[in-house]
Design a protein around this motif. Structure first.
Motif, PDB file in Angstrom:
ATOM      1  N   HIS A 199      11.496  68.866  60.951  1.00 31.52           N
ATOM      2  CA  HIS A 199      10.798  68.877  62.238  1.00 31.52           C
ATOM      3  C   HIS A 199      10.395  67.458  62.637  1.00 31.52           C
ATOM      4  N   ARG A 229      10.141  76.207  60.553  1.00 32.87           N
ATOM      5  CA  ARG A 229      10.654  74.838  60.455  1.00 32.87           C
ATOM      6  C   ARG A 229       9.634  73.813  60.943  1.00 32.87           C
ATOM      7  N   LEU A 230       8.590  74.283  61.653  1.00 36.31           N
ATOM      8  CA  LEU A 230       7.559  73.358  62.134  1.00 36.31           C
ATOM      9  C   LEU A 230       6.851  72.643  60.989  1.00 36.31           C
ATOM     10  N   ASP A 252       7.727  79.162  64.410  1.00 41.99           N
ATOM     11  CA  ASP A 252       8.933  78.787  63.665  1.00 41.99           C
ATOM     12  C   ASP A 252       8.551  78.095  62.359  1.00 41.99           C
ATOM     13  N   SER A 276       8.086  65.563  65.222  1.00 42.45           N
ATOM     14  CA  SER A 276       6.987  65.845  66.145  1.00 42.45           C
ATOM     15  C   SER A 276       6.916  64.848  67.289  1.00 42.45           C
TER      16      SER A 276
END
Length: 321
Positions: A317, A311-312, A309, A319
């Motif tokens: 994002h 968007r990571l 993805d 984490s």
């Protein structure tokens, strides 16, 4: 991390893996069950920029995973060659899963969201559990038992003068790969080189470019190209022939043209002294994924692809806390 000091042990692990694969598929040949051959493969991968890590237990290396960073048509990616991922057989494939977990975080941090690997068939289940999907199948077959009888009606060797008659067929593979369910990206340069690429094959005296002529047109072609020594590899044994390209005109599909052309081309290859033929096909292509196994090609390895993805790598994002 993996460095040149690990090459000898990595070569031992790779040689043992190939011995396992050779026992499962004799057409692969035993060349890469030899330590020196494996070390040469790994040295070349190292010199070409493949980098990665080793797994260690009790002071002994039990596996390794290398990948080469790249750009271009396939996006920002990391590519693991067939020789660049192996584990000690007594440790099991979980070693590679741990190595991928260790390395892939940095790949993503670098914006490399396309991950490619080319495992042997015996290691396919491991990579599927890591979220990889099939892209390409590498197939092989022993052709030594194929015998020439008589060329099917209309089948002959082509020459450069046939290029205009072949023109309607030249783009069929690209079209099939761009269409559902394959959805492979093809850029303009891939189309621009079609005619010149086929002309090069037609002018190559080592290539057998077979065509099947219909009443008013060429209905199909199969191109058999000897694997050059400098292209031989774990998946393409030295001295083998590659079924390099093949296509059948839409109006001739289902008539047996492709089957007759292929059987003749394989028998001719055997007549010319080849014992092993290799080829590859897109796993998602509904025609080729049925046709080539039905001709006798057995999967020995796969090219797998995982896309993450995007968007990571974006600000949205989260984490962790």
């Amino acid at each position: 991390m993996f460095d040149s000091a690990h090459l000898d042990r990595a070569a031992e692990i790779l040689a043992a893996r190939h011995q396992r694969d050779f026992a499962l598929e004799r057409a692969l040949g035993g060349r890469f069950g030899v330590l020196e051959e494996c070390r040469t493969l790994l040295e070349q991968a190292w010199e070409d920029g493949s980098r990665g890590a080793v797994a260690v237990r009790g002071g002994a290396v039990t596996g390794y995973l290398l990948a080469r960073a790249g750009e271009g048509q396939r996006g920002r990616h990391c590519w693991t060659l067939p020789q660049c991922a192996a584990y000690a057989l007594d440790e099991g494939p979980v070693v590679l899963k741990r190595l991928y977990a260790h390395l892939s975080g940095q790949w993503v941090a670098d914006g490399r969201l396309h991950h490619y690997t080319e495992p042997p068939a015996a290691d396919l289940p491991l990579w599927l559990t890591l979220g990889f999907g099939h892209e390409q199948v590498h197939g092989i077959m022993d052709v030594s038992a194929k015998t020439l009888v008589e060329a099917p009606r209309g089948v002959r060797l082509a020459d450069p003068a046939d290029i205009d008659a072949l023109q309607p067929l030249l783009g069929l593979i690209n079209e099939a790969h761009a269409a559902p369910p394959v959805f492979a990206f093809t850029d303009q340069p891939m189309w621009d080189i079609l005619r010149s690429g086929h002309l090069e094959l037609l002018n190559d005296p080592t290539v057998a470019y077979w065509v099947s002529e219909g009443q008013d047109s060429i209905d199909g072609f199969v191109v058999m190209r000897p694997v050059p020594d400098d292209e031989s590899s774990i998946l393409k044994p030295r001295g083998s022939v590659e079924l390099f390209l093949a296509s059948t005109a839409p109006h001739a599909r289902g008539t047996g043209v492709g089957r007759r052309l292929t059987e003749w081309a394989l028998a001719d290859a055997a007549h010319r002294g080849f014992t092993v033929c290799v080829t590859g096909w897109r796993a998602t292509n509904p025609l080729s994924s049925v046709f080539w196994p039905n001709r006798g090609f057995r999967p020995v390895a796969y090219r797998l692809h995982r896309i993450l993805d995007p968007r990571l790598t974006g600000p949205e994002h989260v984490s962790g806390l």
